[in-house]
Design a protein around this motif. Structure first.
Motif: not given
Length: 177
Positions: A59-60, A62-72, A43-57
């Motif tokens: 997706f996860f 949204l997952c975090l919101i659901f997980i916190v709801k499930k925790l309680f 992965f030589r392109s910083p732009e690709i890495i930034r896009i992966v970061g945006i996708a990660s934040v």
């Protein structure tokens, strides 16, 4: 025949999912803020890495919101009785799935996650019961990919997947007769 099986949510498993989501969000933020630090031969392109970061934040996050709801969430994770399966295991849970609407059961695996897909001849009935736009879209995607919008995972339950699969298949066979 009127027996009721209740499988509680596992707060320990949900806490581990929470920790995992937080780790991926933090990594995503680092990818967004400093993509050049994470460039490699692959992965030589910083732009690709930034896009992966945006996708990660995204997706996860949204997952975090659901997980916190499930925790309680103090509801039972999964109930199996004479009416059907009442699902409260994941973001696309729709409550009661009636036995008469279940036509089959398939096991699928996405990465390391095993999922039980409850086949139905009434997918729109359950997609329309989705709790949010995101949930409905996810159920539609499941229907397109796996032939059913109804999925059950054991990730948040106090039961191993293999035991859950065996139990649901046995109860389904009982109801088919």
């Amino acid at each position: 025949m009127n027996s009721k099986i209740e499988i509680p949510l596992s707060k320990m498993k949900i806490t581990l999912l929470l920790i995992g989501a937080i780790i991926f969000i933090v990594l995503g933020i680092l990818f967004i803020l400093n993509p050049q630090q994470f460039t490699t031969n692959l992965f030589r392109s910083p732009e690709i890495i930034r896009i992966v970061g945006i996708a990660s934040v995204s997706f996860f996050g949204l997952c975090l919101i659901f997980i916190v709801k499930k925790l309680f969430d103090n509801k039972i994770g999964l109930t199996i009785d004479h009416n059907g399966i009442t699902d409260n295991t994941n973001a696309t849970s729709v409550g009661l799935i009636e036995w008469e609407d279940i036509t089959g059961i398939e096991k699928v695996q996405v990465a390391s996650t095993k999922i039980l897909m409850l086949q139905t001849d009434k997918p729109d009935k359950y997609i329309n019961r989705g709790k949010s736009w995101i949930s409905k879209r996810a159920m539609q995607a499941n229907n397109n990919l796996y032939g059913s919008p109804l999925s059950i995972v054991s990730n948040s339950l106090k039961m191993k997947f293999e035991d859950l699969e065996e139990l649901i298949r046995a109860e389904f066979e009982k109801r088919k007769k």
